[in-house]
Each structure stands twice: as structure tokens, then as C-alpha cells.
Write a protein that holds these residues in place. Structure first.
Motif, PDB file in Angstrom:
ATOM      1  N   LYS A  93      13.188  49.719  73.687  1.00  9.40           N
ATOM      2  CA  LYS A  93      14.522  49.343  73.230  1.00  9.40           C
ATOM      3  C   LYS A  93      14.470  48.726  71.840  1.00  9.40           C
ATOM      4  O   LYS A  93      15.339  48.973  70.993  1.00  9.40           O
ATOM      5  CB  LYS A  93      15.166  48.367  74.216  1.00  9.40           C
ATOM      6  CG  LYS A  93      15.672  48.986  75.495  1.00  9.40           C
ATOM      7  CD  LYS A  93      16.952  49.777  75.258  1.00  9.40           C
ATOM      8  CE  LYS A  93      17.554  50.257  76.562  1.00  9.40           C
ATOM      9  NZ  LYS A  93      18.808  51.041  76.336  1.00  9.40           N
ATOM     10  N   ILE A 143      17.966  52.783  64.956  1.00 10.71           N
ATOM     11  CA  ILE A 143      19.423  52.855  64.806  1.00 10.71           C
ATOM     12  C   ILE A 143      19.859  52.105  63.542  1.00 10.71           C
ATOM     13  O   ILE A 143      20.726  52.581  62.787  1.00 10.71           O
ATOM     14  CB  ILE A 143      20.136  52.281  66.047  1.00 10.71           C
ATOM     15  CG1 ILE A 143      19.950  53.206  67.262  1.00 10.71           C
ATOM     16  CG2 ILE A 143      21.619  52.052  65.772  1.00 10.71           C
ATOM     17  CD1 ILE A 143      20.647  54.543  67.122  1.00 10.71           C
ATOM     18  N   GLN A 148      14.376  42.503  76.170  1.00 11.95           N
ATOM     19  CA  GLN A 148      14.447  43.953  76.056  1.00 11.95           C
ATOM     20  C   GLN A 148      13.032  44.540  76.076  1.00 11.95           C
ATOM     21  O   GLN A 148      12.053  43.822  75.876  1.00 11.95           O
ATOM     22  CB  GLN A 148      15.153  44.370  74.761  1.00 11.95           C
ATOM     23  CG  GLN A 148      14.449  43.924  73.492  1.00 11.95           C
ATOM     24  CD  GLN A 148      15.181  44.363  72.244  1.00 11.95           C
ATOM     25  OE1 GLN A 148      16.076  45.197  72.272  1.00 11.95           O
ATOM     26  NE2 GLN A 148      14.791  43.796  71.101  1.00 11.95           N
ATOM     27  N   SER A 153      24.488  53.352  71.582  1.00  8.50           N
ATOM     28  CA  SER A 153      24.356  52.025  70.978  1.00  8.50           C
ATOM     29  C   SER A 153      25.639  51.565  70.297  1.00  8.50           C
ATOM     30  O   SER A 153      26.049  50.401  70.446  1.00  8.50           O
ATOM     31  CB  SER A 153      23.216  52.039  69.949  1.00  8.50           C
ATOM     32  OG  SER A 153      23.179  50.850  69.205  1.00  8.50           O
ATOM     33  N   GLN A 154      26.274  52.454  69.556  1.00  6.60           N
ATOM     34  CA  GLN A 154      27.420  52.075  68.725  1.00  6.60           C
ATOM     35  C   GLN A 154      28.768  52.544  69.266  1.00  6.60           C
ATOM     36  O   GLN A 154      29.806  52.187  68.716  1.00  6.60           O
ATOM     37  CB  GLN A 154      27.226  52.635  67.306  1.00  6.60           C
ATOM     38  CG  GLN A 154      25.921  52.222  66.651  1.00  6.60           C
ATOM     39  CD  GLN A 154      25.790  50.722  66.532  1.00  6.60           C
ATOM     40  OE1 GLN A 154      26.710  50.053  66.053  1.00  6.60           O
ATOM     41  NE2 GLN A 154      24.656  50.170  66.955  1.00  6.60           N
ATOM     42  N   ALA A 211      16.334  50.249  68.624  1.00  2.00           N
ATOM     43  CA  ALA A 211      17.292  49.438  67.868  1.00  2.00           C
ATOM     44  C   ALA A 211      16.952  49.447  66.384  1.00  2.00           C
ATOM     45  O   ALA A 211      17.849  49.507  65.535  1.00  2.00           O
ATOM     46  CB  ALA A 211      17.303  48.008  68.409  1.00  2.00           C
TER      47      ALA A 211
END
Length: 269
Positions: free
Chosen positions: A208, A215, A204, A251-252, A212
Motif C-alpha cells: 500500500k 499514485i 498500512q 485511491s482518488q 501510494a
């Protein structure tokens, strides 16, 4: 954690056969025992020094070493005479003749954690009022957590130093504004070199990895606080609530509000 069999452990098919804090006698070597099919032996070193056969060689084991023997392996077979080894020994029986597929050699280096675990599991095992199946769940799960954590640490240690430094900075300072160029400058690389190295070793980009981490921080706040989405966004490094919502949905697969509702559910007030 890399294992030879990735299937999840089914605790209802495991049996706790024995648990003890073994102290080897000084001036004599132990008699190694071969683990039979359908059995496992876990030896967590707590003191002294010993050796276990690994192929044609003898491997030294010291406090913190965690040896998860599968069928066909030999238990610790040599001990330092003046400083004999001590270990927590846990014997298991399972319905897998070949074993559970856990890596044989690992470590639990945190001394206080390890000693507390040894003390409480031994006390629980010899307390007739303590549920053995509950103890089995706890002991095996806690040891698996240590194996997994050590495996992650080993994987991190293999990364080039600039990547490790970049990851540390991201983990600690994710809420701060940061460009790939600025992050690369911090670790002494060009932006292009850092981007290529992240792709090569982590699969990645640096951006990213940063997103992440943000998040994950947002997930923690959403599940544990009632902070407005705007506040969560700012405290986790996003420009505003819209940026968080967009990144979170990507993302989710849901909005931050939906995630919070899912996590809190019936506990909401």
C-alpha cells in the motif's frame, strides 16, 4: 502536526502586533514576559544561546529552535552572557484566549531558508508600503509549514531503522519493480516481519505504501505534463495504463484523465 486544537487558523481573526530581529545584550539576562490571553509570541532562534522556562526547568534554545508561546507561557528568560541569543520575534493577537494550539517547541534547521525568511520578513514589516495582512499570512503560514515538516521528521525518526530504510527506498525507487519479499531482503527482515511492522507503525502494508507513492508521482505528472496516460503509468511504476487507471480510481475516486482535467481546468490549451 499534533495540536491541542485542530481547527484551521482564521487569518482574518489574527493581528500582527510586532516583528523584529531581537539581539540580547551581552552580560545580562533578558526579563521574561508572560504571554497574556489572546496573544501569542513566536521566537525563532537565529544565533547565540538562551533558555526558556518549561515547567520547573530551564530548556536550552539554540539557532534553529522555534518557540511558539501560548498564553501563560514565558518568553526566553536567560541568555549566555558571552554569546547572547538572537531571535526573530513575532507578536500576534487572536480571538482565541487559550491560543492557537501550535506545539510550543519545534525546529527550523535549514540555515539558508531560515535566514532568508528572517531577512525578508523584517524588511517587509518595516516597509510602510508592504501590506501587513499579507505579511501576516506569509509569516504564519511559513512558520506553520516548518512546524509541520519538523513534526513529520520527528515521527519518521521514531520508526525502526528497517522501516525508515524501506520508506526511503520506496520514495526514491517507486518506479522500479519491487515485491514485498525483495524490499524486506533489502532491509534485512523477512517479508512477514516487514509486513507486520508496517501495519503496526504505519497502519498500512508495504504494498500500500508503494502504491501510494506511485499514485503521488502520477498526480504530479498528470497535473504538470501532457504525457499520455500510458507513459505516465510506465514512468510511475505501473505495468500499463489499465493498472494505473484501476489504482487511481480506487485511491482518488476518479480516472487519471478526470484528475488531469480537474487540475488543469481553464489552463488547458
Amino acid at each position: 502536526m499534533k495540536t491541542s486544537d485542530p481547527r484551521p487558523i482564521q487569518f482574518d481573526r489574527l493581528k500582527l502586533l510586532g516583528l523584529s530581529h531581537y539581539h540580547q545584550s551581552p552580560g545580562v539576562h533578558p526579563v521574561p514576559k508572560m504571554i497574556p490571553p489572546g496573544h501569542e509570541l513566536i521566537e525563532l532562534m537565529t544565533g547565540g544561546k538562551g533558555w526558556v522556562r518549561e515547567g520547573e526547568e530551564w530548556r536550552e534554545v539554540v539557532p534553529g529552535d522555534l518557540i511558539w508561546h501560548k498564553p501563560g507561557d514565558d518568553s526566553i528568560g536567560r541568555s549566555e552572557w558571552e554569546n547572547p541569543y538572537r531571535c526573530l520575534a513575532i507578536a500576534l493577537q487572536s480571538d482565541r484566549p487559550e491560543g492557537l494550539g501550535i506545539p510550543r517547541f519545534s525546529r527550523w534547521p535549514e540555515v539558508e531558508e531560515r535566514n532568508a525568511f528572517v531577512s525578508e520578513t523584517v524588511k517587509a514589516f518595516y516597509n510602510p508600503a508592504f501590506d501587513r495582512h499579507l505579511l501576516l499570512h506569509y509569516a504564519v503560514s511559513r512558520l506553520l509549514f516548518s512546524v509541520y515538516r519538523f513534526s513529520r521528521q520527528q515521527e519518521q525518526a521514531k520508526l525502526p531503522e528497517p522501516i525508515r530504510e524501506a520508506l526511503k527506498w520506496i520514495d526514491r525507487n517507486y518506479a522500479e519493480p519491487c515485491s514485498v519479499e525483495a524490499l524486506a531482503k533489502r532491509v534485512g527482515w523477512s517479508a512477514a516481519h516487514l509486513h507486520h511492522a508496517f501495519r503496526l507503525h504505519l497502519g498500512q502494508s508495504p504494498h500500500k505504501a508503494l502504491m501510494a507513492r506511485r499514485i503521488r508521482a502520477a498526480q504530479e505528472q498528470l497535473a504538470s505534463t501532457r504525457h499520455p496516460i500510458k507513459r505516465v503509468a510506465v514512468e510511475c511504476g505501473f505495468a500499463d495504463a489499465s493498472a494505473l487507471i484501476h489504482a487511481f480510481r480506487g485511491s482518488q475516486g476518479m480516472t487519471p484523465t478526470a484528475y488531469r482535467r480537474q487540475q488543469i481546468g481553464p489552463l488547458s490549451r
